[in-house]
Structure formats: structure tokens, C-alpha cells
Design a protein around this motif. Sequence first.
Motif, PDB file in Angstrom:
ATOM      1  N   GLY A   1      -3.662   2.168  -2.535  1.00  0.00           N
ATOM      2  CA  GLY A   1      -4.783   1.530  -1.884  1.00  0.00           C
ATOM      3  C   GLY A   1      -5.776   0.902  -2.839  1.00  0.00           C
ATOM      4  O   GLY A   1      -5.941   1.338  -3.976  1.00  0.00           O
TER       5      GLY A   1
ATOM      6  N   ARG B   1      -3.538  -1.907   2.613  1.00  0.00           N
ATOM      7  CA  ARG B   1      -3.960  -1.302   1.342  1.00  0.00           C
ATOM      8  C   ARG B   1      -5.465  -1.469   1.120  1.00  0.00           C
ATOM      9  O   ARG B   1      -5.952  -1.302   0.001  1.00  0.00           O
ATOM     10  CB  ARG B   1      -3.182  -1.922   0.188  1.00  0.00           C
ATOM     11  CG  ARG B   1      -1.667  -1.666   0.250  1.00  0.00           C
ATOM     12  CD  ARG B   1      -0.979  -2.116  -1.045  1.00  0.00           C
ATOM     13  NE  ARG B   1       0.437  -1.830  -0.997  1.00  0.00           N
ATOM     14  CZ  ARG B   1       1.387  -2.732  -0.707  1.00  0.00           C
ATOM     15  NH1 ARG B   1       1.051  -3.978  -0.459  1.00  0.00           N
ATOM     16  NH2 ARG B   1       2.656  -2.376  -0.666  1.00  0.00           N
TER      17      ARG B   1
ATOM     18  N   GLY C   1       0.252   1.522   2.972  1.00  0.00           N
ATOM     19  CA  GLY C   1      -0.211   1.449   1.602  1.00  0.00           C
ATOM     20  C   GLY C   1       0.798   1.918   0.583  1.00  0.00           C
ATOM     21  O   GLY C   1       0.433   2.319  -0.519  1.00  0.00           O
TER      22      GLY C   1
END
Length: 478
Positions: free
Chosen positions: A434, A83, A313
Amino acid sequence: MKKNILKIVFTLFVFSSFTACTSEFDETNIDPNLTTSVTPGSLINPVIYGLSSNNALKNYDITSALMQVHVPYPDVTAGGVHRFDITQGTGSSTWSSGYNWLANVNEMLKRSKELNLPNYEAIALTLRAWGFSNLTDMFGDIPMSEALRAEEGISQPKFDTQKDIYEILLADLERANSLYNKAIPLPYTADLLYNNNLTAWQKFTNSLHLRLLLRTSNKSDFNSSQKIITILSDVQKYPIFASNADNAVLQVTGISPNLSPWPRPQDYNNGRAMGSFFVDKLVEREDPRINFIATKARDFNNQEIGFKGIPAGYNGSEIFDYAPSGLVRLQAEAPMKIVIMTYSEVEFIKAEMAQKGLYNNAETHYVNGVTAAIEYLTQQPIPSNYFDNVNNKYNSTLEQIITQKYLSLYFVDYQQWYEYRRTGFPKLPQIQAGRNNNIMPSRLLYPTSVQTHNYNNYLKALEIMGPDDINTKVWWEK
């Protein structure tokens, strides 16, 4: 010096069993109290193993997460490298391990000169270029010229600019190539990488030279593209990888001390799933490598549903209606292979040069690169109809070359990430949850220890390079 010698003695002790299998016992009875007893041959195997094994671990933790190869699963945390949640600790192992082993490389280089062993000097210069290039490509400006010189009273080394570092590394590799003398065999215990084959070592030196030249090829003042063509056009002077037999690969036997970096193989595939992007690229290409990398996904009735990953993510709260493809544990279980560089990478460099109109036969080199990558991983001939697939047939674009190069660099230290930063390919999908505004990091943060122990030089480095931020582009990206 005492600290360095203690480190060297430790690695000699750990790797002493390698010498027991040979008839050359000159290194098994080294007096640890004598600096002059340390030979280039006693240093080379610990360096190869130490750098390679840590790079494999960091490929797993950093590169594969950033490049959507595999992701933590199940994972309900808010962070994670996949992420783009990068902390000061993310690259600390790369930094500390890199400098620890480069200290031994520097000692190897010093002893090679003192003992007038030019072949070992060439190998030491090659290992130094490999180690320092990975450090500078990850962090940007780093200590090099004054690094590892505590015995000279330099405990707070200055940072060299990445441009200066690359000038040194490229010059070192040029010099290394000129030093090889195959008429003088290596006198010490066989090395782990090439079993003291000087022809193979020279090919690695020049192939690594191509990699670093390509990295700097967007910098017009380096004239790197022309130097690449010079090397490719004179394989008598600059021998390079010509087949998979030349690959720079550490063969991990599983016999102590040459062990897998994963003490428990289950730690490699537990808590991870394959990323959708990477799996889908293999599936759409009907690529046989997938069977050696990933397991098949299963539905809730435990029935196989083919290869299916999960997106990098992801939010963390999703409930997937299948158990995603996992990682094949054999990749990290001895006997195993840790790849440093392969012939396929050299062919992709040729293909890129040709695609840009600087070399010949782009399609041929593209096909060679793909074929070599597949055949090396699977140890089987490439399917005869592989290039009939529209996704595989050469289409004259840099994107296609780099996408296949991305697949070929699976499990190769940090190279997927570095190549993505250099080219922007492959085109990765936006991640769902993210950090960093969903922007791929351009570098990692300096470890906390750098600020603690070398604060003034750290500040000077930032004045030149830019903020200690994951979005500060390194020199060859700008």
C-alpha cells in the motif's frame, strides 16, 4: 443561464424517448429557446439516470477498490486505488458529474417554485440532498450556497464548510417531507425511480434523512441521534422504507437512452478479480449472495475450487496458483439495477440505534436488515438456517451490524467507504503493497480544475478544513 439551458436542452433531447411511451406529449415538443418551457418533469429523469449511472461507475473504480470488494488482476503496476494511490484525477468524474447534474436539480427546484408544484419541490430537495451529500462526504468542504450561479455573475463560488452543508441538507429534507401532498398527482411523464408514486418518494426522502442523520450522529451539537428516534417513532408523519418494495433503485432497461453505464459489459469483469476479504466474508457466512456476485476460482487444471479471491494491494509480482474468482458480468449488463438506497439500510440504522441503547429490538432489526439484503439481491427467500451459522447469529456488537451492512451495500455508490470511515468497521486487513503508509484515505483530493479556476476560494477552504490531503478528516470524522 445560456450554458445551463443548453445543458438542459441536451438532456431533454437525450431522454425524449421516455415520453414517447406515454400519453402525455407536453414535454416532447418543448421550445428549447424558452426558459419557461423547462418543467420539473423534463429534468427529473436525466438527473436520476445521470447521477445513478456515474455513481455505479465510481463504485467500481473507487469504493470497491478501497473496500477490498474487487481488485485489478492481473496487475503489475505500482499504483492503483486498491493500494491507496490517490491522484487529483481519482475523484474528478464524481466532482464534474455531480455538479453538472446538480445544476439541473437547481433548475428543477426553481421551476417547481415558479409553477407552484410543491411535490416536485420536495423531490428536487431530496435529489439535491442525495447529490450534495455524496460530494461533501467525498471531498469535505465544497461550494454549495454560491455554486451553479454563473448566470448571477458568480464564477468562483466560495466553499461552504461541511457542517454548514449538512445543516442545509437536513433542513431541506425536513422541509421536503412537509411539502408532499398526495392529493395532487405529479402532472408530468412518469419518473424512472418511482413512476410518480408520491408515497414512495416521501419514504425515500425520510430514509435518506436517516442516512444523513446517522452520518452526523457523532457530532453532539447536531443532536442527530434524537432526531433519528423522532423519525422512527412517528412513521405517520415521517414514512420510511418498510420493505424491499420501497427501495430506491434505478431499473436500467437497456433500451436507449436507459442503458448500462458499461457500454461493453466485458469491461466490467475483464481485468478484475474478487477481493479475498469480501469473498471470505460471504463464504464463512454460507451466504447465497456470493453466487450472484462472484464466479468460482479454478486451479491450473481448470477445475473449480470454490470461491477464492486475491488480497487487495498485493505486490503485483506474485504468481497465484489459481485463477481467482471473478465478477459476474450480469451485475453490469442491462436489464440491471443501480441501487441508490434500500430498506435493509434503514433496518441497519434501527439496529445500530438499538445496539447503542437508543431504540428497541436490535436483534430483530439486524435480522430484518440481513434478510432484506439477501432477498433483494437473490430474489429468493433467505435460507432457513442462515442465522444458525455463528458468524450470522446476532452477537450484540456494532462490528457485526456494520459488517453485514457492508455486505448489503455492495454496488451502492460510496456508502461502504463512508460507513467504514464513520465506524472503523468492518476491520479490513492490512494491504501488502500500500501507499499512504497503508492508511485508508479519509477523502479524495480536489480535482485540478478547482485550483485552476477557483484558486483563492480553494486556499480559503484549506485554511478552515486543513490540507488538501487524503488523510485530512472531514468534519463528521473528527
